[in-house]
Design a protein around this motif. Structure first.
Motif, mmCIF file in Angstrom:
data_model
loop_
_atom_site.group_PDB
_atom_site.id
_atom_site.type_symbol
_atom_site.label_atom_id
_atom_site.label_comp_id
_atom_site.label_asym_id
_atom_site.label_seq_id
_atom_site.Cartn_x
_atom_site.Cartn_y
_atom_site.Cartn_z
ATOM 1 N N PRO A 96 -13.401 4.177 5.688
ATOM 2 C CA PRO A 96 -14.483 3.069 6.067
ATOM 3 C C PRO A 96 -14.918 1.839 4.967
ATOM 4 C CG PRO A 96 -15.035 4.914 7.818
ATOM 5 C CD PRO A 96 -14.177 5.699 6.542
ATOM 6 N N LEU A 97 -14.445 2.442 4.357
ATOM 7 C CA LEU A 97 -15.000 1.383 3.338
ATOM 8 C C LEU A 97 -13.937 0.737 2.307
ATOM 9 C CD1 LEU A 97 -18.409 0.693 2.122
ATOM 10 C CD2 LEU A 97 -17.434 2.246 -0.229
ATOM 11 N N GLU B 31 -9.174 -13.560 3.029
ATOM 12 C CA GLU B 31 -8.916 -14.432 1.507
ATOM 13 C C GLU B 31 -7.530 -14.946 1.363
ATOM 14 O OE1 GLU B 31 -10.447 -11.894 -1.433
ATOM 15 O OE2 GLU B 31 -12.256 -11.832 -0.826
ATOM 16 N N ILE B 32 -6.093 -14.135 1.563
ATOM 17 C CA ILE B 32 -5.624 -14.703 1.403
ATOM 18 C C ILE B 32 -5.131 -15.582 2.621
ATOM 19 C CG2 ILE B 32 -2.685 -13.178 2.751
ATOM 20 C CD1 ILE B 32 -3.575 -10.695 1.115
ATOM 21 N N ASN B 33 -5.380 -15.144 4.227
ATOM 22 C CA ASN B 33 -5.751 -16.535 5.022
ATOM 23 C C ASN B 33 -6.200 -17.871 4.734
ATOM 24 O OD1 ASN B 33 -6.512 -17.256 8.560
ATOM 25 N ND2 ASN B 33 -4.446 -17.263 8.158
ATOM 26 N N VAL C 266 -10.925 -10.182 12.496
ATOM 27 C CA VAL C 266 -10.347 -11.100 11.707
ATOM 28 C C VAL C 266 -9.482 -11.927 12.622
ATOM 29 C CG1 VAL C 266 -10.685 -9.763 9.420
ATOM 30 C CG2 VAL C 266 -8.460 -9.280 10.916
ATOM 31 N N ALA C 267 -9.409 -12.019 13.694
ATOM 32 C CA ALA C 267 -7.960 -12.315 14.181
ATOM 33 C C ALA C 267 -8.426 -13.745 15.079
ATOM 34 C CB ALA C 267 -7.225 -11.489 15.323
ATOM 35 N N ILE D 61 -9.759 -4.310 2.900
ATOM 36 C CA ILE D 61 -8.634 -4.161 2.892
ATOM 37 C C ILE D 61 -8.768 -5.602 3.653
ATOM 38 C CG2 ILE D 61 -6.621 -3.996 4.355
ATOM 39 C CD1 ILE D 61 -6.630 -2.694 1.627
ATOM 40 N N PHE D 62 -9.632 -5.227 5.105
ATOM 41 C CA PHE D 62 -9.849 -6.593 5.891
ATOM 42 C C PHE D 62 -10.551 -7.869 4.770
ATOM 43 C CE2 PHE D 62 -8.297 -3.342 8.600
ATOM 44 C CZ PHE D 62 -7.745 -4.145 10.423
ATOM 45 N N LYS D 63 -11.356 -7.490 4.146
ATOM 46 C CA LYS D 63 -11.822 -8.911 3.018
ATOM 47 C C LYS D 63 -10.525 -9.344 2.463
ATOM 48 C CE LYS D 63 -15.317 -9.825 -0.194
ATOM 49 N NZ LYS D 63 -14.082 -9.812 -1.224
#
Length: 234
Positions: free
Chosen positions: A167-168, A179-181, A200-201, A173-175
């Motif tokens: 989970p951590l 950032e990439i977006n 995130v979406a 990864i979702f952070k």
């Protein structure tokens, strides 16, 4: 930016996608959620040219990419991070990243991109001479994303980036995906962890047995009772 219209894909005689239609606008993060076998990964493979369409069409930036091979799709600015990461386990981190730029000839820009990837993923820089197979699961996922970014995609296809991760690490990864977006890359995200995907979406589509059964903004889908029951828990 990307539009699928009535896309049908078969595995042999078995229909995997049964006429799906959806769109992704420039700058968005759009997610496809659904159970195993719903057709999520098949959709990404169809977009990236790894599977042929039986019917329907896929357009990208106003032009058809239906029937184009994967090598042509990459050259047009679409990169995919495959399910299970798909790194080259016997090659070093740096060799894996260099392969992400195989379609490019602009060496100075490639070196600049490599520097940017290392800035985004400091752990990859620390392990740049280490072979990919010795990295942790989270580091391998970072390597797979970094390799895709080396092609300087306008559209990034992410297939189950949280799979098998603690989970951590998933939160990290979702952070990175956010950032990439924010840096200007449009993202189409396939993810079984619907809660994380909808965090995130901006918009999402729900796939079930090769068909889109629901769509809407992330907040609409989070509030949808059927979606909550099937994918979010109570």
């Amino acid at each position: 930016m990307l539009e699928l219209k009535d896309v049908v894909v078969h595995y042999g005689v078995v229909p995997a996608l049964k006429g799906i239609s959806f769109r992704v606008e420039e700058g968005e993060i759009v997610t496809l959620i659904g159970a195993n076998g719903a057709g999520k990964s098949t959709t990404l493979k169809a977009i990236s040219g790894l599977l042929k369409l039986k019917e329907g069409s896929i357009t990208y930036q106003g032009g058809s990419i239906s029937g184009k091979g994967a090598h042509m799709v990459v050259r047009q600015g679409i990169s995919q991070v495959p399910e299970g990461r798909g790194i080259f386990a016997n090659l070093t981190v740096e060799e894996n990243l260099s392969l992400g730029a195989y379609t490019r000839k602009d060496k100075s820009k490639i070196n600049e991109n490599l520097k940017n990837v290392y800035e985004r993923f400091p752990r990859l820089q620390e392990r740049r001479k280490q072979v990919g197979g010795t990295l942790s699961g989270g580091e391998q996922q970072m390597l797979a994303i970094g390799r895709a970014l080396m092609a300087t995609p306008k559209l990034l296809l992410l297939d189950e980036p949280s799979m098998g991760l603690a989970p951590l690490v998933v939160r990290e990864i979702f952070k990175i995906i956010r950032e990439i977006n924010k840096m200007g890359t449009t993202i189409l995200l396939v993810e079984q962890n619907a809660r994380m995907a909808l965090s995130v979406a901006g918009r999402g589509y729900v796939l079930e047995t090769g068909q889109i059964i629901s769509e809407g903004s992330a907040s609409e889908l989070r509030g949808n009772e059927e979606v909550k029951k099937a994918y979010l828990g109570h």
